[in-house]
Design an enzyme around this catalytic site. Structure first.
Site, PDB file in Angstrom:
ATOM      1  N   SER A 149      11.745 -28.744   9.120  1.00  0.00           N
ATOM      2  CA  SER A 149      11.062 -27.852   8.191  1.00  0.00           C
ATOM      3  C   SER A 149      10.212 -28.708   7.254  1.00  0.00           C
ATOM      4  CB  SER A 149      12.081 -27.023   7.410  1.00  0.00           C
ATOM      5  OG  SER A 149      13.026 -27.867   6.795  1.00  0.00           O
ATOM      6  N   LYS A 186       3.899 -23.901  -2.439  1.00  0.00           N
ATOM      7  CA  LYS A 186       4.284 -22.501  -2.573  1.00  0.00           C
ATOM      8  C   LYS A 186       3.573 -21.888  -3.779  1.00  0.00           C
ATOM      9  CE  LYS A 186       7.362 -21.769   0.704  1.00  0.00           C
ATOM     10  NZ  LYS A 186       8.623 -21.124   0.393  1.00  0.00           N
ATOM     11  N   CYS A 236      36.686 -26.515 -11.096  1.00  0.00           N
ATOM     12  CA  CYS A 236      38.117 -26.232 -11.019  1.00  0.00           C
ATOM     13  C   CYS A 236      38.690 -27.231 -10.029  1.00  0.00           C
ATOM     14  CB  CYS A 236      38.359 -24.803 -10.539  1.00  0.00           C
ATOM     15  SG  CYS A 236      40.102 -24.471 -10.159  1.00  0.00           S
ATOM     16  N   ASP A 289      -9.382   0.951  24.472  1.00  0.00           N
ATOM     17  CA  ASP A 289      -7.931   0.993  24.676  1.00  0.00           C
ATOM     18  C   ASP A 289      -7.593   1.794  25.935  1.00  0.00           C
ATOM     19  OD1 ASP A 289      -7.642  -0.452  22.400  1.00  0.00           O
ATOM     20  OD2 ASP A 289      -6.963   1.218  21.140  1.00  0.00           O
ATOM     21  N   CYS A 338      43.588 -23.243  -5.910  1.00  0.00           N
ATOM     22  CA  CYS A 338      42.896 -22.107  -6.521  1.00  0.00           C
ATOM     23  C   CYS A 338      42.538 -21.097  -5.435  1.00  0.00           C
ATOM     24  CB  CYS A 338      41.628 -22.585  -7.220  1.00  0.00           C
ATOM     25  SG  CYS A 338      40.577 -21.236  -7.808  1.00  0.00           S
ATOM     26  N   GLU A 386      -9.374   2.128  28.727  1.00  0.00           N
ATOM     27  CA  GLU A 386      -9.613   1.325  29.938  1.00  0.00           C
ATOM     28  C   GLU A 386      -8.489   0.309  30.139  1.00  0.00           C
ATOM     29  OE1 GLU A 386     -14.093   0.313  30.687  1.00  0.00           O
ATOM     30  OE2 GLU A 386     -13.786   0.471  28.523  1.00  0.00           O
ATOM     31  N   LYS A 418      -0.166 -20.795   4.866  1.00  0.00           N
ATOM     32  CA  LYS A 418       1.223 -20.850   5.347  1.00  0.00           C
ATOM     33  C   LYS A 418       1.719 -19.445   5.678  1.00  0.00           C
ATOM     34  CE  LYS A 418       5.817 -22.583   4.180  1.00  0.00           C
ATOM     35  NZ  LYS A 418       6.507 -21.311   4.460  1.00  0.00           N
ATOM     36  N   ASP A 468       4.279 -16.610   6.485  1.00  0.00           N
ATOM     37  CA  ASP A 468       5.682 -16.322   6.169  1.00  0.00           C
ATOM     38  C   ASP A 468       6.282 -15.569   7.351  1.00  0.00           C
ATOM     39  OD1 ASP A 468       8.065 -16.121   4.854  1.00  0.00           O
ATOM     40  OD2 ASP A 468       7.477 -14.436   3.601  1.00  0.00           O
ATOM     41  N   TYR A 495       0.081 -23.707  15.653  1.00  0.00           N
ATOM     42  CA  TYR A 495      -0.452 -24.745  14.765  1.00  0.00           C
ATOM     43  C   TYR A 495      -0.044 -26.163  15.144  1.00  0.00           C
ATOM     44  CZ  TYR A 495       4.122 -23.680  12.650  1.00  0.00           C
ATOM     45  OH  TYR A 495       5.451 -23.422  12.450  1.00  0.00           O
ATOM     46  N   CYS A 507      39.517 -21.766 -15.381  1.00  0.00           N
ATOM     47  CA  CYS A 507      39.129 -21.076 -14.142  1.00  0.00           C
ATOM     48  C   CYS A 507      39.558 -19.612 -14.234  1.00  0.00           C
ATOM     49  CB  CYS A 507      39.787 -21.734 -12.931  1.00  0.00           C
ATOM     50  SG  CYS A 507      39.507 -20.820 -11.388  1.00  0.00           S
ATOM     51  N   ARG A 564      13.899 -21.968  15.660  1.00  0.00           N
ATOM     52  CA  ARG A 564      14.187 -23.223  14.967  1.00  0.00           C
ATOM     53  C   ARG A 564      15.679 -23.535  14.977  1.00  0.00           C
ATOM     54  NH1 ARG A 564      11.518 -25.975  11.175  1.00  0.00           N
ATOM     55  NH2 ARG A 564      10.212 -24.240  10.500  1.00  0.00           N
ATOM     56  N   GLU A 577      -3.948 -25.511   5.709  1.00  0.00           N
ATOM     57  CA  GLU A 577      -3.892 -24.233   6.414  1.00  0.00           C
ATOM     58  C   GLU A 577      -3.100 -23.221   5.592  1.00  0.00           C
ATOM     59  OE1 GLU A 577      -1.668 -25.230   9.907  1.00  0.00           O
ATOM     60  OE2 GLU A 577      -2.765 -27.110  10.187  1.00  0.00           O
ATOM     61  N   CYS A 610      42.460 -19.001 -11.351  1.00  0.00           N
ATOM     62  CA  CYS A 610      43.793 -19.626 -11.312  1.00  0.00           C
ATOM     63  C   CYS A 610      44.259 -20.111 -12.681  1.00  0.00           C
ATOM     64  CB  CYS A 610      43.813 -20.785 -10.319  1.00  0.00           C
ATOM     65  SG  CYS A 610      42.839 -22.223 -10.841  1.00  0.00           S
TER      66      CYS A 610
END
Length: 669
Positions: free
Chosen positions: A83, A314, A426, A34, A431, A36, A117, A119, A223, A408, A138, A115, A411
């Site tokens: 996606s 997943k 509703c 590090d 409302c 150098e 995945k 996160d 990838y 509701c 994205r 592969e 309202c």
């Protein structure tokens, strides 16, 4: 040292430092200490300070950061950044594999590249003549933000490539390693701590000061080379070849990548990775599965959101137990009732959760969930907290069966079920809760991007009767003094910022307006289809059922929803009021109208391109768009007007012949 020697020394240092970065970050095999490395980098920085005219765009000193931006520029993806669909069970993996076989009309085992995945944060790198020129997030898949200066600080991303391509696009995932994340959180207190590595990485890449990004020690795994024409020129046939080519370029790629056969091979791989997933340096939440043979992608096709030739599995979510304190209801902008569990706070996947969705009254009834129960909770897709059901062994005998509401809570209107749906609604368009959330949706970043007007302030302005409906936003300047004088914590500077955002929103394209006004079943992708086809609001309002239902991605349910929306007098009043306030009602294309060949038979027709050509696919599509403003689709349907065919076309040609679609073989660009 004479000037020529300085130039040579700078070039020498650049090459050596880039090589050392590659050895350290891509190969994990450093050849120097590090100390150098730091001495060489310091020498290069000093020489460039003395001779700023010799600083190049690909200098390793660009990784130090220091650029401060007020905002990031929008950038249109030449190729949509889709996606992946998600699978959560082995049954879904088997079905995914069966659908691939069905699409290819082959009853045989398919070869997949699988592969880990990551996160992290998806990124698209654009190299022009070998130099990194853009780094695009994205975004919404069509438009992202250029965060180039921040990405340059990531040391395992090459700033230049030894390639002869005029334009080369490479996609991957930016992440923060688990060790770096843990070290970062050690130095933070309480609420300052990041909940997980992805959040920490996301905040770093979008920081307006690139010096901050540089300190976060981010990395990237590459990838994908998304342009099929580029892949063809490189003689790449498989996804596994893509990963090897990326390694040749100097990129780090996902470790433990394998080639497997069929659904069984995928499942065996998942079982293997499950046992070692905690050993990876990067945060991972599943497996990416891609058909290995790239030449099959066109035949398999895509949807408006996902490629059909790839998916993600997943890992099963982390399930925890906690006490249900209460059940409350919320009303969305469409009037839909959502039941929400108030929970005793609990940690799930690194975040503290105190509420979770219960969906609807039927879900609560079917799962016999009661206030006071100990319940099982997980994060669906590791994002949205959801109650699975009660732990019956821990239930107390005196807990009452939950009774759904019939009116509701905001309202008092009677709740209804529509078209045999299980959800309650509703239907009162006056409302207050519906109005507030329609305003919040309209102002959201994904819609009209009046982001300076927060949800909290929207609620306050509504409660004070300053805004009662969407169109009131465009008269907000008339209430400026009242807003500033009231206790809204909106001072003049902030109001001016809000008002400028409102003025800017008038120039949004038609698809943004369609998504913003809240037509039921109309999302971003469908809004774009409608805008590109009808071109302006009046054409859409006057469209009949047949014309709507014949469009790509528009079925019977969506067509009826559009017609019902525009047959409502309140909705038509909204459109007319927005028109009076000069809100744009037209589709805004990036095409220069003055050079369009409007007399051509291709003008604004629905076109699909298949096969290989001398030009890259993205170049052809850009030319067709600029000459004829065509609507380009990936899939052949009965609405396709022309199929443009190059060498080695896929099954799209066969489908077009069956549908008697006009085949174009000559160059029309």
């Amino acid at each position: 040292m004479i000037y020529e020697d300085i130039k040579k020394r700078i070039e020498f240092l650049k090459k050596k430092i880039n090589l050392w970065n590659y050895e350290y970050y891509a190969l994990s095999s450093p050849t120097i200490s590090d100390e150098e490395f730091d001495l060489a980098l310091k020498e290069l920085i000093d020489l460039e300070k003395q001779h700023p005219e010799l600083i190049s765009e690909d200098s390793p000193t660009k990784r130090v950061g220091g650029y401060i931006s007020n905002f990031f520029l929008k950038y249109e993806h030449v190729l949509p950044m889709l996606s992946l669909s998600n699978q959560y069970s082995y049954e879904e993996i088997i079905k995914f594999d069966a659908n691939i076989c069905k699409d290819l009309k082959k009853n045989l085992d398919i070869e997949y590249c699988v592969e880990p995945k990551i996160d992290g944060i998806s990124i698209s790198l654009i190299y022009e003549n070998g130099i990194l020129k853009h780094a695009i997030t994205r975004g919404d898949g069509k438009f992202g933000e250029d965060i180039l200066e921040n990405v340059k600080t990531i040391r395992n991303i090459p700033l230049n490539l030894n390639v002869d391509h005029k334009r080369l696009e490479i996609r991957g995932e930016i992440f923060m390693s688990i060790d770096v994340f843990n070290e970062l959180n050690k130095n933070l207190q309480g609420n300052e701590k990041f909940s997980n590595p992805r959040n920490a990485a996301s905040g770093a890449v979008k920081n307006l000061n690139s010096s901050v990004t540089a300190t976060r020690k981010l990395e990237m795994l590459a990838y994908s080379i998304p342009d099929d024409n580029t892949i063809e020129k490189m003689n790449i046939i498989t996804q596994f070849d893509v990963l090897n080519k990326l390694k040749e370029f100097g990129f780090k790629t996902p470790s433990n990548t394998s080639i497997v056969i069929g659904a069984k091979g995928i499942i065996d791989y998942i079982e293997k990775i499950k046992n070692i997933k905690n050993n990876f340096i990067f945060p991972m939440d599943g497996i990416v599965i891609k058909v290995n043979n790239i030449n099959l992608y066109e035949s398999i096709g895509t949807t408006s959101k996902f490629p059909k030739w790839a998916t993600a599995y997943k890992f099963p979510p982390e399930i925890v137990t906690t006490k249900m304190l209460d059940i409350i209801q919320s009303i969305g902008r469409t009037g839909k009732v959502t039941y929400v569990a108030k929970l005793s706070p609990v940690n799930i996947c690194g975040t503290i959760v105190s509420s979770a969705t219960l969906h609807n009254a039927e879900y609560i009834k079917e799962n016999d969930i009661r206030i006071g129960d100990i319940v099982k909770v997980f994060k669906a897709g590791e994002i949205i907290p959801k109650v699975i059901g009660p732990v019956l062994s821990e239930r107390k005998n005196d807990l009452a069966v939950f009774t759904p509401i019939s009116k509701c809570p905001f309202c008092g209107s009677l709740l209804e079920k529509q078209n045999n749906e299980i959800d309650q609604y509703c239907t009162n368009i006056a409302c207050p809760e519906r109005i507030i959330f329609s305003l919040v949706h309209f102002c959201s970043k994904e819609c009209f991007d009046i982001s300076d007007l927060s949800e909290k302030n929207i609620k306050k302005l509504y409660e004070k009767k300053i805004i009662n409906k969407i169109q009131d936003l465009y008269c907000l300047d008339e209430k400026k003094d009242l807003i500033i004088k009231n206790d809204f914590k909106i001072k003049e500077k902030m109001f001016n910022k809000i008002w400028q955002s409102i003025q800017n929103s008038k120039n949004k394209s038609l698809e943004k307006l369609l998504f913003s006004i809240g037509i039921r079943h109309i999302g971003e992708a469908t809004s774009r289809v409608l805008a590109e086809h009808f071109r302006n609001m009046d054409n859409l309002i006057n469209a009949n059922f047949e014309e709507l239902s014949n469009l790509n991605d528009i079925g019977e349910t969506v067509a009826n929803s559009i017609i019902n929306f525009f047959h409502n007098s309140d909705n038509l009043e909204l459109i007319n009021e927005l028109k009076k306030n000069n809100v744009n009602m037209n589709y805004i294309s990036n095409v220069d109208e003055s050079i369009l060949e409007k007399e051509s038979i291709y003008y604004r027709k629905n076109v699909v391109v298949t096969g290989s050509f001398e030009l890259s696919r993205y170049e052809i599509k850009n030319i067709l768009k600029s000459k004829y403003d065509v609507n380009i689709s990936e899939n052949v349907t009965k609405n396709t007007n022309f199929l443009i065919v190059g060498e080695n076309p896929g099954t799209k040609l066969e489908k077009a012949n069956k549908l008697k679609i006009k085949i174009v073989t000559e160059k029309i660009w």
